[in-house]
Motif scaffolding. Structure first.
Motif, PDB file in Angstrom:
ATOM      1  N   TYR A   1      17.327 -34.677  45.916  1.00  0.00           N
ATOM      2  CA  TYR A   1      16.158 -33.813  45.733  1.00  0.00           C
ATOM      3  C   TYR A   1      15.670 -33.341  47.092  1.00  0.00           C
ATOM      4  N   LEU A   2      15.271 -32.093  47.167  1.00  0.00           N
ATOM      5  CA  LEU A   2      14.664 -31.545  48.371  1.00  0.00           C
ATOM      6  C   LEU A   2      13.157 -31.584  48.184  1.00  0.00           C
ATOM      7  N   LEU A   3      12.511 -32.511  48.908  1.00  0.00           N
ATOM      8  CA  LEU A   3      11.066 -32.700  48.767  1.00  0.00           C
ATOM      9  C   LEU A   3      10.404 -32.742  50.139  1.00  0.00           C
ATOM     10  N   GLN A   4       9.254 -32.134  50.224  1.00  0.00           N
ATOM     11  CA  GLN A   4       8.498 -32.106  51.481  1.00  0.00           C
ATOM     12  C   GLN A   4       7.048 -32.440  51.163  1.00  0.00           C
ATOM     13  N   LEU A   5       6.473 -33.360  51.925  1.00  0.00           N
ATOM     14  CA  LEU A   5       5.050 -33.670  51.827  1.00  0.00           C
ATOM     15  C   LEU A   5       4.404 -33.293  53.150  1.00  0.00           C
ATOM     16  N   SER A   6       3.609 -32.220  53.141  1.00  0.00           N
ATOM     17  CA  SER A   6       3.180 -31.689  54.435  1.00  0.00           C
ATOM     18  C   SER A   6       1.667 -31.499  54.639  1.00  0.00           C
ATOM     19  N   PRO A   7       0.749 -32.345  54.232  1.00  0.00           N
ATOM     20  CA  PRO A   7       0.999 -33.556  53.455  1.00  0.00           C
ATOM     21  C   PRO A   7       1.028 -33.329  51.945  1.00  0.00           C
ATOM     22  N   GLU A   8       0.722 -32.107  51.494  1.00  0.00           N
ATOM     23  CA  GLU A   8       0.729 -31.837  50.053  1.00  0.00           C
ATOM     24  C   GLU A   8       2.165 -31.750  49.529  1.00  0.00           C
ATOM     25  N   VAL A   9       2.310 -32.027  48.256  1.00  0.00           N
ATOM     26  CA  VAL A   9       3.605 -31.874  47.584  1.00  0.00           C
ATOM     27  C   VAL A   9       3.979 -30.398  47.573  1.00  0.00           C
ATOM     28  N   ASN A  10       5.214 -30.071  47.997  1.00  0.00           N
ATOM     29  CA  ASN A  10       5.595 -28.655  48.115  1.00  0.00           C
ATOM     30  C   ASN A  10       6.104 -28.059  46.813  1.00  0.00           C
ATOM     31  N   ASN A  11       6.518 -28.897  45.866  1.00  0.00           N
ATOM     32  CA  ASN A  11       7.065 -28.384  44.620  1.00  0.00           C
ATOM     33  C   ASN A  11       6.717 -29.353  43.496  1.00  0.00           C
TER      34      ASN A  11
ATOM     35  N   ASP B   1      -4.960 -39.410  59.436  1.00  0.00           N
ATOM     36  CA  ASP B   1      -5.061 -39.168  58.006  1.00  0.00           C
ATOM     37  C   ASP B   1      -3.841 -38.474  57.394  1.00  0.00           C
ATOM     38  N   PHE B   2      -2.861 -38.054  58.208  1.00  0.00           N
ATOM     39  CA  PHE B   2      -1.731 -37.302  57.657  1.00  0.00           C
ATOM     40  C   PHE B   2      -0.939 -38.125  56.646  1.00  0.00           C
ATOM     41  N   HIS B   3      -0.508 -39.316  57.040  1.00  0.00           N
ATOM     42  CA  HIS B   3       0.304 -40.133  56.127  1.00  0.00           C
ATOM     43  C   HIS B   3      -0.488 -40.588  54.902  1.00  0.00           C
ATOM     44  N   PRO B   4      -1.712 -41.092  55.056  1.00  0.00           N
ATOM     45  CA  PRO B   4      -2.491 -41.394  53.849  1.00  0.00           C
ATOM     46  C   PRO B   4      -2.661 -40.185  52.929  1.00  0.00           C
ATOM     47  N   ASN B   5      -2.789 -38.993  53.511  1.00  0.00           N
ATOM     48  CA  ASN B   5      -2.912 -37.793  52.679  1.00  0.00           C
ATOM     49  C   ASN B   5      -1.602 -37.471  51.951  1.00  0.00           C
ATOM     50  N   GLN B   6      -0.458 -37.819  52.566  1.00  0.00           N
ATOM     51  CA  GLN B   6       0.813 -37.692  51.847  1.00  0.00           C
ATOM     52  C   GLN B   6       0.798 -38.552  50.583  1.00  0.00           C
ATOM     53  N   ILE B   7       0.333 -39.779  50.735  1.00  0.00           N
ATOM     54  CA  ILE B   7       0.271 -40.689  49.590  1.00  0.00           C
ATOM     55  C   ILE B   7      -0.732 -40.174  48.555  1.00  0.00           C
ATOM     56  N   LYS B   8      -1.881 -39.697  49.025  1.00  0.00           N
ATOM     57  CA  LYS B   8      -2.887 -39.159  48.095  1.00  0.00           C
ATOM     58  C   LYS B   8      -2.317 -38.001  47.274  1.00  0.00           C
TER      59      LYS B   8
END
Length: 280
Positions: free
Chosen positions: A55-65, A91-98
């Motif tokens: 799967y091609l997934l990017q958290l930047s920090p929001e889910v891209n797809n 806060d970047f990594h915690p926001n990825q998890i959020k």
């Protein structure tokens, strides 16, 4: 990549790097259906060639797809292995998890394993046990500890936190960072490391033995000093050893991993960092 795979015995690795990829391959060989995400499109075909579902997934920090992440999380076990990086903001990594939380809560995932690190512990010249850091307030590495807290708060899911020591062995040889250096600090500090083979084995055993709802340190039982470790490496690879400061009193911690050893009845392939094997 859209799939109609059943969730039973399906594992999703968010992050297919140095630890995630070989763990995914090992579990696939055991008969599991294994999904692996990457941020690099060129890796998709390679993952597929290893019978993994890429799967091609990017958290930047929001889910891209959102459609992709929903399909990715059609699994029984989720392994989150996306290091926050030293340069990222607090806060970047915690926001990825959020950004993942609403998708995880609605998914079929029942067991979440979060790959954390022993950098959550302060260095107060102590032996570090898991209960020393029970929440982010007590942690040294706030990024990881905040992510741990977010995941532990998810309702109706089994959460396992694995706090890894320094990941070495295989293609990762730390000598390149210290070869020939002068006046290096911390020569008397004990190292807290884990070889890639043991790191992978313990992650896989955590899944197959269904080790639920707890936090574990993952580290070798032996802790030579930094000076001993890098001097031995330099000797082995015929390199110039680093020169350490004399009478250095840098603070330290010794990470205790007896809890996971007992829980899994685990036998290390490499108990001593001085005997680690490398590919180069």
């Amino acid at each position: 990549m859209k799939t109609d795979l059943p969730t039973s015995n399906t594992i999703a690795f968010l992050g297919g790097g140095w630890l995630g990829f070989p763990s995914a391959v090992q579990l696939r060989q055991k008969g599991y259906v294994v999904k692996v995400s990457t941020t690099t499109e060129s890796k998709l075909a390679y993952f597929q060639s290893k019978s993994l579902v890429p799967y091609l997934l990017q958290l930047s920090p929001e889910v891209n797809n959102t459609n992709t992440v929903q399909d990715f999380l059609n699994a029984d076990t989720l392994v989150i292995n996306i290091p926050p990086g030293k340069a990222s903001s607090l806060d970047f990594h915690p926001n990825q998890i959020k950004s993942l939380l609403p998708f995880i809560e609605k998914s079929s995932v029942s067991h979440i394993i979060y790959v954390s690190a022993t950098s959550v512990y302060h260095e107060h010249n102590q032996e570090a046990f898991e209960n020393e850091v029970s929440n982010a307030t007590a942690a040294n590495n706030q990024k990881l500890a905040l992510a741990e807290d977010l995941l532990k708060a998810i309702p109706n899911k089994h959460i396992t936190i694995l706090r890894y020591g320094g990941l070495v062995g295989g293609t990762r040889n730390l000598l390149k960072f210290f070869e020939g250096k002068m006046n290096v600090e911390g020569g008397n500090v004990p190292v807290n490391l884990i070889h890639q083979k043991d790191a992978v084995n313990i992650l896989c055993e955590t899944i197959t033995q269904q080790l639920y709802d707890d936090t574990f340190n993952v580290c070798t039982p032996l802790h030579p000093t930094k000076k001993e470790f890098y001097t031995a490496l330099a000797t082995r690879f015929n390199a110039i050893p680093p020169q350490f400061l004399l009478n250095d009193q840098a603070p330290f911690k010794i990470v205790n991993a007896e809890k996971i050893v007992k829980a899994l009845d685990y036998k290390f392939e490499f108990e001593d960092p001085l005997t680690f094997e490398y590919d180069n």
